[in-house]
Design a protein around this motif. Sequence first.
Motif, PDB file in Angstrom:
ATOM      1  N   PHE A 156      -6.878  -1.820 -14.279  1.00 35.33           N
ATOM      2  CA  PHE A 156      -5.755  -1.256 -13.536  1.00 35.33           C
ATOM      3  C   PHE A 156      -5.199  -2.309 -12.589  1.00 35.33           C
ATOM      4  CE2 PHE A 156      -7.315   2.458 -15.442  1.00 35.33           C
ATOM      5  CZ  PHE A 156      -6.347   3.439 -15.346  1.00 35.33           C
ATOM      6  N   ILE A 157      -3.891  -2.496 -12.629  1.00 33.25           N
ATOM      7  CA  ILE A 157      -3.292  -3.567 -11.826  1.00 33.25           C
ATOM      8  C   ILE A 157      -2.492  -3.037 -10.642  1.00 33.25           C
ATOM      9  CG2 ILE A 157      -3.177  -5.112 -13.817  1.00 33.25           C
ATOM     10  CD1 ILE A 157      -0.171  -4.550 -13.907  1.00 33.25           C
ATOM     11  N   ARG A 158      -2.320  -1.720 -10.573  1.00 32.83           N
ATOM     12  CA  ARG A 158      -1.574  -1.125  -9.462  1.00 32.83           C
ATOM     13  C   ARG A 158      -2.399   0.006  -8.865  1.00 32.83           C
ATOM     14  NH1 ARG A 158       2.037   3.175  -8.472  1.00 32.83           N
ATOM     15  NH2 ARG A 158       3.805   2.661  -7.100  1.00 32.83           N
ATOM     16  N   ALA A 159      -2.446   0.065  -7.535  1.00 32.37           N
ATOM     17  CA  ALA A 159      -3.170   1.127  -6.832  1.00 32.37           C
ATOM     18  C   ALA A 159      -2.261   1.665  -5.740  1.00 32.37           C
ATOM     19  CB  ALA A 159      -4.471   0.603  -6.236  1.00 32.37           C
ATOM     20  N   SER A 160      -2.202   2.987  -5.624  1.00 28.64           N
ATOM     21  CA  SER A 160      -1.256   3.613  -4.714  1.00 28.64           C
ATOM     22  C   SER A 160      -1.973   4.584  -3.779  1.00 28.64           C
ATOM     23  CB  SER A 160      -0.198   4.376  -5.519  1.00 28.64           C
ATOM     24  OG  SER A 160       0.703   5.055  -4.676  1.00 28.64           O
ATOM     25  N   SER A 161      -1.629   4.499  -2.497  1.00 30.63           N
ATOM     26  CA  SER A 161      -2.252   5.382  -1.505  1.00 30.63           C
ATOM     27  C   SER A 161      -1.190   5.992  -0.604  1.00 30.63           C
ATOM     28  CB  SER A 161      -3.252   4.611  -0.650  1.00 30.63           C
ATOM     29  OG  SER A 161      -3.910   5.479   0.259  1.00 30.63           O
ATOM     30  N   GLY A 162      -1.366   7.257  -0.259  1.00 34.96           N
ATOM     31  CA  GLY A 162      -0.426   7.923   0.624  1.00 34.96           C
ATOM     32  C   GLY A 162      -0.914   7.949   2.054  1.00 34.96           C
ATOM     33  N   ILE A 163      -0.332   7.100   2.905  1.00 39.96           N
ATOM     34  CA  ILE A 163      -0.652   7.235   4.328  1.00 39.96           C
ATOM     35  C   ILE A 163       0.226   8.325   4.941  1.00 39.96           C
ATOM     36  CG2 ILE A 163      -1.503   4.879   4.578  1.00 39.96           C
ATOM     37  CD1 ILE A 163       1.120   4.128   5.909  1.00 39.96           C
ATOM     38  N   GLN A 164       1.344   8.623   4.291  1.00 41.03           N
ATOM     39  CA  GLN A 164       2.238   9.744   4.599  1.00 41.03           C
ATOM     40  C   GLN A 164       2.824   9.676   6.001  1.00 41.03           C
ATOM     41  OE1 GLN A 164       2.510  10.402   1.803  1.00 41.03           O
ATOM     42  NE2 GLN A 164       0.827  11.350   0.703  1.00 41.03           N
ATOM     43  N   VAL A 165       2.011   9.934   7.016  1.00 39.44           N
ATOM     44  CA  VAL A 165       2.460   9.863   8.412  1.00 39.44           C
ATOM     45  C   VAL A 165       1.360   9.170   9.197  1.00 39.44           C
ATOM     46  CG1 VAL A 165       3.166  11.150  10.459  1.00 39.44           C
ATOM     47  CG2 VAL A 165       3.716  12.036   8.188  1.00 39.44           C
ATOM     48  N   TYR A 166       1.691   8.099   9.885  1.00 36.13           N
ATOM     49  CA  TYR A 166       0.642   7.389  10.618  1.00 36.13           C
ATOM     50  C   TYR A 166       0.637   7.857  12.068  1.00 36.13           C
ATOM     51  CZ  TYR A 166      -2.859   3.828  11.333  1.00 36.13           C
ATOM     52  OH  TYR A 166      -4.041   3.182  11.586  1.00 36.13           O
TER      53      TYR A 166
END
Length: 435
Positions: free
Chosen positions: A160-170
Motif C-alpha cells: 500500500f502506497i497511500r495512507a489516509s487519516s481523519g484528524i477532522q477537527v484539531y
Amino acid sequence: MIQYSIEKLFEKARQDICCNTSYPYRRGFFSGYLTDSDIMKDASELSLYFHIPFCKSLCRFCEYTRFLADDISLQNYYMEILERQVGEYLDNHPVKLLYGLDIGGGTPTALTADNLERVLAMARNIMLHSRCVSDFESSIEFSYETLDEEKAELIGKYGFIRASSGIQVYDTAFLRKENRHNPKIETMLQQNAYLKQCGIQKINLDLMYGMQGQTQAMLKSGLAAVETLQPEQVTLYEMRYNQVASKSSNWNRDTLFEAYNLLYEALCDMGYQARFGQNTFSKNAADEGASSYLRYRMGSGIPYKGFGISAQSMSDHGISYNSLKGASELHMPRIEKIKESYTYLLPPEEIAAKYICIALYSGRFRISALSRLLGKDADKYYSKEFAWLLDHDYIRRMDDFCQVTKTGFRYYGAIAALFWSPLHKMRFLEEGEDY
C-alpha cells in the motif's frame, strides 16, 4: 419527459441544506427498483473497496456503520465472513482490469495486527492476480490512535502506497464532546515518519467543516496541524446533513461556502493545489489528491464493488448495499454471511444522477461518462439544464469536463438537483414543508 421549472427546482434545492452530494434525496425513493438481479454480472473492469467496521471509540458525528473493536473474537469472526464473501464473489466475477483498491471503515488499524494482516493479504492477492491500470494506487485508512510500528510495517509490506487519516477537527475539548481523541502533534509526526520508512509514499489528512458547534478558530487550528504535519494530500469533508439533522443545523449554504473558502485559500497558501470546489488537495500539481479508487469513481463513474457489512456497490445497472446497512449497535451482531441486502436495478437516468452527485466531490464531472451511463448524448438530454447553468455562470465547459464555478459552488447541491432523474425532481418539488 416530465416537465419542470428549472428556476423553481434550483431555488428550492438552494435553500435546502439536505441537497448536497447525497442521492437519492430520500432513502425510500429507490424502493420501487428493488431486485434480486446481479447488477455486477458484467462489471469486470472496476474498483474494489473493503469495509472494516471497527473503531476504538465511536464518534458521535459519524454516520458510517461501525462498532467497537474491543471484542477480538468478533474481529476474528468478521474476517472469516469477509474472506468468504470475497472468495464467493471472485469465483463468479473475474476481474479483468482493476482501477483501484481501498480499505476503509471504521478504522482498519483498530484491528489486531493479525487481522489487519489478513485483510491486507487478501487485498494484495487480488492486486497480484489482476491487471491494474497504469496509475493504480491502493490506499488504506488509519487513525493515529490505533497505528503502531507493527501495523505500519504491515501496510508497507503488502504494497500500500497511500495512507489516509481523519484528524477532522484539531480541538481537544470539541473532540471530547464528540467521543473522539487525537494524539499530540509530536506523536503524529513520529508516526508519519515511520509510515514513510515503511514505504508509504503519500499520507492524506482529512479535515471536516460544518460540524455543530465548530468555530472559525477550530478551522484554523486544523490548518495549523496540517502545516506542521505536512502531508502530501489533504481532503476536505463538509458535514453533509440529512433530513434528521437539517432543521437543527447552525450552518447554511453561505456559512459552509465561507468555511470552504477559508480552508481553500489557506491550503493554497501552504502550497497545496486544487480547483476551487474540489475537496482533494495535493502538493503535486499532477496529482488529484485521491486514491485511484476515488479518482475513477468520481471522475469517470467506473463501477466499484464493496466488500464487508454495509458496503455499497455500483455498476452501470444499479446500486446495492450489503448486510447491516444503517446498523447502530455498539457491537456488531453476528450474522451468518455478508450479502447484498438491498439491490436496486435502476433506470439510466438514476445511475447518471448518482454519478453526478459522486463526481461533484471533485467539483466537476465528465460529459463522456455521463453519456455512457445515460446511454444517450448528455449534451442533448440536458441541453436546457446546461444552457441555464452556463447562462448564470454556475458551470463552465472545459473539453470533456463540466466544471462548477466559484459562483456555482455556493449552490453545488442545487446544481446537482438539475441532473436528478425526472421522477426524483417531481417528487422533490411536490414535497410539503413538513415532509
